[in-house]
Design a protein around this motif. Structure first.
Motif, PDB file in Angstrom:
ATOM      1  N   CYS A   1      16.085   4.912   0.163  1.00 25.74           N
ATOM      2  CA  CYS A   1      14.645   4.315  -0.235  1.00 25.74           C
ATOM      3  C   CYS A   1      13.531   5.309   0.647  1.00 25.74           C
ATOM      4  CB  CYS A   1      14.481   2.996   0.159  1.00 25.74           C
ATOM      5  SG  CYS A   1      14.732   2.342   1.742  1.00 25.74           S
ATOM      6  N   LYS A   2      12.405   5.500   0.392  1.00 27.89           N
ATOM      7  CA  LYS A   2      11.305   6.294   0.852  1.00 27.89           C
ATOM      8  C   LYS A   2       9.957   5.527   0.679  1.00 27.89           C
ATOM      9  CE  LYS A   2       8.719  10.684   1.141  1.00 27.89           C
ATOM     10  NZ  LYS A   2       8.771  11.981   0.402  1.00 27.89           N
ATOM     11  N   ALA A   3       9.311   5.146   1.540  1.00 26.79           N
ATOM     12  CA  ALA A   3       7.928   4.629   1.613  1.00 26.79           C
ATOM     13  C   ALA A   3       6.888   5.801   1.991  1.00 26.79           C
ATOM     14  CB  ALA A   3       7.753   3.363   2.500  1.00 26.79           C
ATOM     15  N   SER A   4       6.001   5.926   1.243  1.00 26.88           N
ATOM     16  CA  SER A   4       5.107   7.201   1.542  1.00 26.88           C
ATOM     17  C   SER A   4       3.708   6.611   1.437  1.00 26.88           C
ATOM     18  CB  SER A   4       5.335   8.353   1.010  1.00 26.88           C
ATOM     19  OG  SER A   4       5.232   8.387  -0.529  1.00 26.88           O
ATOM     20  N   ARG A   5       2.608   7.195   1.884  1.00 27.50           N
ATOM     21  CA  ARG A   5       1.227   7.269   1.640  1.00 27.50           C
ATOM     22  C   ARG A   5       0.678   8.464   1.897  1.00 27.50           C
ATOM     23  NH1 ARG A   5      -2.490   2.919   0.832  1.00 27.50           N
ATOM     24  NH2 ARG A   5      -4.338   3.249   1.950  1.00 27.50           N
ATOM     25  N   ARG A   6      -0.309   8.952   1.156  1.00 25.18           N
ATOM     26  CA  ARG A   6      -1.210   9.884   1.358  1.00 25.18           C
ATOM     27  C   ARG A   6      -2.505   9.886   1.732  1.00 25.18           C
ATOM     28  NH1 ARG A   6       2.579  11.363   2.558  1.00 25.18           N
ATOM     29  NH2 ARG A   6       4.264  12.697   1.256  1.00 25.18           N
TER      30      ARG A   6
ATOM     31  N   ILE B   1       0.875  -1.167  -0.104  1.00 25.52           N
ATOM     32  CA  ILE B   1      -0.004   0.126  -0.033  1.00 25.52           C
ATOM     33  C   ILE B   1       0.860   1.417   0.060  1.00 25.52           C
ATOM     34  CG2 ILE B   1      -1.879  -1.142   1.255  1.00 25.52           C
ATOM     35  CD1 ILE B   1      -1.023   0.109   3.584  1.00 25.52           C
ATOM     36  N   SER B   2       2.255   1.016  -0.325  1.00 20.68           N
ATOM     37  CA  SER B   2       3.066   2.279  -0.127  1.00 20.68           C
ATOM     38  C   SER B   2       3.653   2.601  -1.669  1.00 20.68           C
ATOM     39  CB  SER B   2       4.296   2.090   0.619  1.00 20.68           C
ATOM     40  OG  SER B   2       4.112   1.248   1.926  1.00 20.68           O
ATOM     41  N   ASN B   3       3.715   3.943  -1.654  1.00 18.41           N
ATOM     42  CA  ASN B   3       4.206   4.700  -2.694  1.00 18.41           C
ATOM     43  C   ASN B   3       5.885   4.457  -2.276  1.00 18.41           C
ATOM     44  OD1 ASN B   3       2.180   5.260  -4.104  1.00 18.41           O
ATOM     45  ND2 ASN B   3       1.773   6.766  -3.047  1.00 18.41           N
ATOM     46  N   ILE B   4       6.761   4.042  -3.423  1.00 23.29           N
ATOM     47  CA  ILE B   4       8.239   3.954  -3.115  1.00 23.29           C
ATOM     48  C   ILE B   4       8.985   5.069  -4.078  1.00 23.29           C
ATOM     49  CG2 ILE B   4      10.117   2.185  -3.041  1.00 23.29           C
ATOM     50  CD1 ILE B   4       7.859   1.794  -1.089  1.00 23.29           C
ATOM     51  N   GLY B   5       9.867   5.237  -3.407  1.00 19.51           N
ATOM     52  CA  GLY B   5      10.905   6.139  -4.031  1.00 19.51           C
ATOM     53  C   GLY B   5      12.407   5.790  -3.715  1.00 19.51           C
ATOM     54  N   TRP B   6      13.332   5.881  -4.663  1.00 23.97           N
ATOM     55  CA  TRP B   6      14.711   5.728  -4.465  1.00 23.97           C
ATOM     56  C   TRP B   6      15.170   7.170  -4.929  1.00 23.97           C
ATOM     57  CZ3 TRP B   6      17.610   2.131  -2.179  1.00 23.97           C
ATOM     58  CH2 TRP B   6      17.024   0.788  -2.169  1.00 23.97           C
ATOM     59  N   TYR B   7      16.092   7.607  -4.028  1.00 23.22           N
ATOM     60  CA  TYR B   7      16.675   9.042  -3.962  1.00 23.22           C
ATOM     61  C   TYR B   7      18.316   8.650  -3.795  1.00 23.22           C
ATOM     62  CZ  TYR B   7      11.724  10.991  -2.839  1.00 23.22           C
ATOM     63  OH  TYR B   7      10.829  11.227  -3.059  1.00 23.22           O
ATOM     64  N   ARG B   8      18.979   9.756  -4.371  1.00 21.79           N
ATOM     65  CA  ARG B   8      20.394   9.541  -4.066  1.00 21.79           C
ATOM     66  C   ARG B   8      20.849  11.113  -3.942  1.00 21.79           C
ATOM     67  NH1 ARG B   8      22.350   8.095 -10.126  1.00 21.79           N
ATOM     68  NH2 ARG B   8      21.889   9.912 -11.258  1.00 21.79           N
TER      69      ARG B   8
ATOM     70  N   THR C   1      10.827   6.096  -9.058  1.00 22.76           N
ATOM     71  CA  THR C   1       9.404   5.589  -8.182  1.00 22.76           C
ATOM     72  C   THR C   1       8.669   4.462  -8.547  1.00 22.76           C
ATOM     73  OG1 THR C   1       8.247   7.314  -9.727  1.00 22.76           O
ATOM     74  CG2 THR C   1       9.441   8.380  -7.719  1.00 22.76           C
ATOM     75  N   SER C   2       7.827   3.854  -7.653  1.00 27.09           N
ATOM     76  CA  SER C   2       6.668   2.978  -7.944  1.00 27.09           C
ATOM     77  C   SER C   2       5.871   3.115  -7.050  1.00 27.09           C
ATOM     78  CB  SER C   2       7.456   1.502  -7.822  1.00 27.09           C
ATOM     79  OG  SER C   2       6.620   0.409  -7.793  1.00 27.09           O
ATOM     80  N   THR C   3       4.537   3.582  -7.933  1.00 24.77           N
ATOM     81  CA  THR C   3       3.378   3.702  -6.866  1.00 24.77           C
ATOM     82  C   THR C   3       2.705   2.494  -6.614  1.00 24.77           C
ATOM     83  OG1 THR C   3       1.819   3.652  -8.869  1.00 24.77           O
ATOM     84  CG2 THR C   3       2.934   5.586  -8.347  1.00 24.77           C
TER      85      THR C   3
ATOM     86  N   PRO D   1      -3.440   4.948   6.484  1.00 26.95           N
ATOM     87  CA  PRO D   1      -2.687   5.761   7.212  1.00 26.95           C
ATOM     88  C   PRO D   1      -1.757   6.559   6.267  1.00 26.95           C
ATOM     89  CG  PRO D   1      -1.718   3.541   7.000  1.00 26.95           C
ATOM     90  CD  PRO D   1      -3.169   3.458   6.283  1.00 26.95           C
ATOM     91  N   VAL D   2      -1.351   7.857   7.047  1.00 23.71           N
ATOM     92  CA  VAL D   2      -0.539   8.603   6.106  1.00 23.71           C
ATOM     93  C   VAL D   2       0.917   8.349   6.857  1.00 23.71           C
ATOM     94  CG1 VAL D   2       0.073  11.021   5.609  1.00 23.71           C
ATOM     95  CG2 VAL D   2      -2.360  10.152   5.389  1.00 23.71           C
ATOM     96  N   TYR D   3       1.832   8.400   5.731  1.00 27.36           N
ATOM     97  CA  TYR D   3       3.300   8.109   6.390  1.00 27.36           C
ATOM     98  C   TYR D   3       4.251   8.452   5.475  1.00 27.36           C
ATOM     99  CZ  TYR D   3       2.712   3.454   4.526  1.00 27.36           C
ATOM    100  OH  TYR D   3       2.532   2.212   3.805  1.00 27.36           O
ATOM    101  N   ASP D   4       5.394   8.532   5.917  1.00 23.47           N
ATOM    102  CA  ASP D   4       6.781   9.086   5.197  1.00 23.47           C
ATOM    103  C   ASP D   4       8.035   8.278   5.921  1.00 23.47           C
ATOM    104  OD1 ASP D   4       5.859  12.020   4.010  1.00 23.47           O
ATOM    105  OD2 ASP D   4       6.198  10.460   2.772  1.00 23.47           O
ATOM    106  N   TYR D   5       8.459   7.343   5.418  1.00 24.64           N
ATOM    107  CA  TYR D   5       9.597   6.728   6.229  1.00 24.64           C
ATOM    108  C   TYR D   5      10.882   6.654   5.342  1.00 24.64           C
ATOM    109  CZ  TYR D   5       6.264   5.178   9.689  1.00 24.64           C
ATOM    110  OH  TYR D   5       4.989   5.131  10.654  1.00 24.64           O
ATOM    111  N   TRP D   6      11.984   6.882   5.706  1.00 22.81           N
ATOM    112  CA  TRP D   6      13.264   6.815   4.883  1.00 22.81           C
ATOM    113  C   TRP D   6      14.187   5.650   5.701  1.00 22.81           C
ATOM    114  CZ3 TRP D   6      14.466   9.998   0.812  1.00 22.81           C
ATOM    115  CH2 TRP D   6      13.597  11.160   0.561  1.00 22.81           C
ATOM    116  N   GLY D   7      14.968   5.129   4.421  1.00 21.04           N
ATOM    117  CA  GLY D   7      15.725   4.129   5.066  1.00 21.04           C
ATOM    118  C   GLY D   7      17.048   4.926   5.375  1.00 21.04           C
TER     119      GLY D   7
END
Length: 118
Positions: free
Chosen positions: A95-100, A31-38, A50-52, A103-109
């Motif tokens: 990596c980041k997992a988010s949801r709008r 249920i999370s949207n995923i992002g890889w950042y650098r 990104t992967s929704t 439940p709303v959240y933002d979590y970072w690796g």
């Protein structure tokens, strides 16, 4: 409370490949949207892939056709497969997992270092 643990970074020669992993606990990647950042030294944080939660994937132009983002729901893990690496790909990858919606959240690796050098 969610937690993401990134891994898989290291030293690779130009033209080589590397696979980064991001394992989640406390949340579901289904249920999370995923992002890889650098972030490279002295540079701003850059969104790489990104992967929704609905399955849409997108990539920065600089990595398109070289990087692939994927999910393993059974392992609750996301991956960033990186190929034909260039020196300019060197950075700390997050990596980041988010949801709008609830439940709303933002979590970072915690970040994993990728070094591309001969």
């Amino acid at each position: 409370q969610g937690q993401l643990v990134g891994s898989g970074g290291g030293l690779v020669q130009p033209g080589g490949s590397l696979r980064l992993s991001c394992a989640a606990s406390g949340i579901s990647f289904r249920i999370s949207n995923i992002g890889w950042y650098r972030q490279a030294p002295g540079k701003q944080l850059e969104l790489v892939a990104t992967s929704t939660s609905s399955g849409t994937k997108d990539y920065a132009d600089s990595v398109k056709d070289r990087f692939i983002i994927s999910r393993d729901y059974a392992k609750n893990t996301v991956y960033l497969q990186m190929g034909r690496l260039k020196p300019e790909d060197a950075a700390v990858y997050y990596c980041k997992a988010s949801r709008r919606v609830g439940p709303v959240y933002d979590y970072w690796g915690q970040g994993t270092q990728v070094t591309v050098s001969s």
